[in-house]
Design a protein around this motif. Structure first.
Motif, PDB file in Angstrom:
ATOM      1  N   PRO A  35       0.792  -1.227   0.000  1.00  0.00           N
ATOM      2  CA  PRO A  35       0.000   0.000   0.000  1.00  0.00           C
ATOM      3  C   PRO A  35       0.826   1.280   0.000  1.00  0.00           C
ATOM      4  O   PRO A  35       0.402   2.281  -0.577  1.00  0.00           O
ATOM      5  N   THR A  36       1.989   1.266   0.632  1.00  0.00           N
ATOM      6  CA  THR A  36       2.809   2.487   0.678  1.00  0.00           C
ATOM      7  C   THR A  36       3.367   2.822  -0.692  1.00  0.00           C
ATOM      8  O   THR A  36       3.268   3.966  -1.165  1.00  0.00           O
ATOM      9  N   ALA A  37       3.954   1.827  -1.360  1.00  0.00           N
ATOM     10  CA  ALA A  37       4.478   2.044  -2.710  1.00  0.00           C
ATOM     11  C   ALA A  37       3.360   2.465  -3.652  1.00  0.00           C
ATOM     12  O   ALA A  37       3.543   3.348  -4.504  1.00  0.00           O
ATOM     13  N   ALA A  38       2.197   1.854  -3.488  1.00  0.00           N
ATOM     14  CA  ALA A  38       1.064   2.163  -4.371  1.00  0.00           C
ATOM     15  C   ALA A  38       0.603   3.599  -4.193  1.00  0.00           C
ATOM     16  O   ALA A  38       0.366   4.312  -5.175  1.00  0.00           O
ATOM     17  N   ALA A  39       0.467   4.033  -2.952  1.00  0.00           N
ATOM     18  CA  ALA A  39       0.009   5.402  -2.682  1.00  0.00           C
ATOM     19  C   ALA A  39       1.003   6.427  -3.207  1.00  0.00           C
ATOM     20  O   ALA A  39       0.620   7.417  -3.850  1.00  0.00           O
ATOM     21  N   ALA A  40       2.289   6.197  -2.944  1.00  0.00           N
ATOM     22  CA  ALA A  40       3.315   7.158  -3.359  1.00  0.00           C
ATOM     23  C   ALA A  40       3.396   7.258  -4.877  1.00  0.00           C
ATOM     24  O   ALA A  40       3.421   8.360  -5.443  1.00  0.00           O
ATOM     25  N   ALA A  41       3.444   6.116  -5.561  1.00  0.00           N
ATOM     26  CA  ALA A  41       3.573   6.124  -7.022  1.00  0.00           C
ATOM     27  C   ALA A  41       2.344   6.723  -7.688  1.00  0.00           C
ATOM     28  O   ALA A  41       2.458   7.486  -8.654  1.00  0.00           O
ATOM     29  N   CYS A  42       1.168   6.393  -7.160  1.00  0.00           N
ATOM     30  CA  CYS A  42      -0.069   6.911  -7.738  1.00  0.00           C
ATOM     31  C   CYS A  42      -0.172   8.419  -7.558  1.00  0.00           C
ATOM     32  O   CYS A  42      -0.503   9.149  -8.504  1.00  0.00           O
ATOM     33  N   ALA A  43       0.131   8.909  -6.361  1.00  0.00           N
ATOM     34  CA  ALA A  43       0.066  10.352  -6.104  1.00  0.00           C
ATOM     35  C   ALA A  43       1.041  11.110  -6.994  1.00  0.00           C
ATOM     36  O   ALA A  43       0.718  12.182  -7.535  1.00  0.00           O
ATOM     37  N   ARG A  44       2.238  10.553  -7.170  1.00  0.00           N
ATOM     38  CA  ARG A  44       3.231  11.205  -8.028  1.00  0.00           C
ATOM     39  C   ARG A  44       2.764  11.265  -9.475  1.00  0.00           C
ATOM     40  O   ARG A  44       2.884  12.299 -10.135  1.00  0.00           O
ATOM     41  N   ALA A  45       2.192  10.170  -9.967  1.00  0.00           N
ATOM     42  CA  ALA A  45       1.716  10.141 -11.353  1.00  0.00           C
ATOM     43  C   ALA A  45       0.583  11.137 -11.571  1.00  0.00           C
ATOM     44  O   ALA A  45       0.549  11.838 -12.595  1.00  0.00           O
ATOM     45  N   ILE A  46      -0.339  11.218 -10.621  1.00  0.00           N
ATOM     46  CA  ILE A  46      -1.450  12.170 -10.742  1.00  0.00           C
ATOM     47  C   ILE A  46      -0.918  13.602 -10.792  1.00  0.00           C
ATOM     48  O   ILE A  46      -1.332  14.416 -11.625  1.00  0.00           O
ATOM     49  N   ALA A  47       0.024  13.922  -9.894  1.00  0.00           N
ATOM     50  CA  ALA A  47       0.566  15.277  -9.822  1.00  0.00           C
ATOM     51  C   ALA A  47       1.365  15.626 -11.071  1.00  0.00           C
ATOM     52  O   ALA A  47       1.201  16.708 -11.655  1.00  0.00           O
ATOM     53  N   GLN A  48       2.241  14.723 -11.509  1.00  0.00           N
ATOM     54  CA  GLN A  48       3.095  15.009 -12.667  1.00  0.00           C
ATOM     55  C   GLN A  48       2.275  15.193 -13.935  1.00  0.00           C
ATOM     56  O   GLN A  48       2.542  16.097 -14.736  1.00  0.00           O
ATOM     57  N   ASN A  49       1.273  14.352 -14.126  1.00  0.00           N
ATOM     58  CA  ASN A  49       0.459  14.474 -15.327  1.00  0.00           C
ATOM     59  C   ASN A  49      -0.423  15.718 -15.282  1.00  0.00           C
ATOM     60  O   ASN A  49      -0.697  16.336 -16.308  1.00  0.00           O
ATOM     61  N   GLY A  50      -0.868  16.076 -14.086  1.00  0.00           N
ATOM     62  CA  GLY A  50      -1.631  17.302 -13.937  1.00  0.00           C
ATOM     63  C   GLY A  50      -0.816  18.530 -14.303  1.00  0.00           C
ATOM     64  O   GLY A  50      -1.318  19.471 -14.940  1.00  0.00           O
ATOM     65  N   GLN A  51       0.465  18.533 -13.936  1.00  0.00           N
ATOM     66  CA  GLN A  51       1.350  19.657 -14.263  1.00  0.00           C
ATOM     67  C   GLN A  51       1.557  19.788 -15.771  1.00  0.00           C
ATOM     68  O   GLN A  51       1.840  20.866 -16.282  1.00  0.00           O
ATOM     69  N   MET A  52       1.415  18.662 -16.482  1.00  0.00           N
ATOM     70  CA  MET A  52       1.582  18.678 -17.938  1.00  0.00           C
ATOM     71  C   MET A  52       0.257  18.921 -18.660  1.00  0.00           C
ATOM     72  O   MET A  52       0.182  18.828 -19.893  1.00  0.00           O
ATOM     73  N   GLY A  53      -0.815  19.195 -17.893  1.00  0.00           N
ATOM     74  CA  GLY A  53      -2.109  19.440 -18.491  1.00  0.00           C
ATOM     75  C   GLY A  53      -2.801  18.186 -18.990  1.00  0.00           C
ATOM     76  O   GLY A  53      -3.664  18.262 -19.868  1.00  0.00           O
ATOM     77  N   ARG A  54      -2.409  17.044 -18.449  1.00  0.00           N
ATOM     78  CA  ARG A  54      -2.989  15.763 -18.854  1.00  0.00           C
ATOM     79  C   ARG A  54      -3.690  15.123 -17.655  1.00  0.00           C
ATOM     80  O   ARG A  54      -3.345  14.031 -17.223  1.00  0.00           O
TER      81      ARG A  54
END
Length: 204
Positions: A35-54
């Protein structure tokens, strides 16, 4: 619709990619186990893609799992109604007291059912644990504590937490490779579970 599908290992990602539907734009993220790896990786992907307008429209945790005996069979598709952190709370001598009872939040996150309405399978709670259940006695204890649970896995609540805190709908789909508590891998069927995973993703 733009979907982030989160899974633990590359074998699951391959099965998910095989079920990719052209009607959705889908990114597949291999987050690692737990669960820890899942939460961290998912949050990072959401944030990074949001910054790119995706920005993503929805987040899905998908992969294989164990099912509680008598509630689902090997090869079945499980669709979560709730993702439940089965170990999150206070370990009392006679039971686990979940966060819901002590006022520090909740150990369950409700799943979006609109995305999975066309997916055929067994619906119920899917438990998230940081350690795989290793005995039939422990499996029976969990089954009694969570009578609506159909299976257990290791990433769902972590992915659900990242999605929830980002304001995104969340769904969890699992396919059964074994029964909870059964550690005799000779009776497990990863191939059947991965094949079912491909079919389930195709139905999203």
């Amino acid at each position: 619709m733009r979907i982030l599908v989160v899974c633990a290992v590359p074998e699951e990602a391959e099965a998910i990619e095989a079920g990719r539907a052209v009607r959705h734009e889908m990114d597949v993220l291999v987050c690692g186990v737990g669960p820890t790896a899942a939460a961290a990786a998912c949050a990072r992907a959401i944030a990074q893609n949001g910054q790119m307008g995706r920005d993503y429209d929805v987040v899905v945790n998908a992969g294989i799992c164990g099912a509680f005996e008598g509630r689902a069979r090997i090869g079945d598709v499980l669709i979560a109604t709730d993702s439940v952190a089965a170990e999150l709370g206070v370990a009392l001598p006679d039971r686990l007291q979940p966060l819901d009872e002590i006022g520090f939040g909740s150990n369950r996150i409700g799943c979006n059912t609109v995305l999975t309405v066309a997916v055929e399978g067994v619906r119920g709670e899917i438990l998230t644990l940081a350690s795989v259940t290793g005995s039939r006695e422990r499996a029976a204890e969990l089954a009694a504590r969570y009578p609506a649970a159909v299976g257990e896995a290791m990433e769902g609540f972590g992915v659900a937490t990242a999605a929830h805190q980002s304001g995104l709908p969340f769904a969890e789909i699992r396919t059964v490779s074994n029964h909870v508590g059964d550690r005799d891998v000779a009776g497990w069927d990863w191939n059947a579970a991965l094949k079912s995973l491909t079919g389930a993703v195709r139905e999203l």
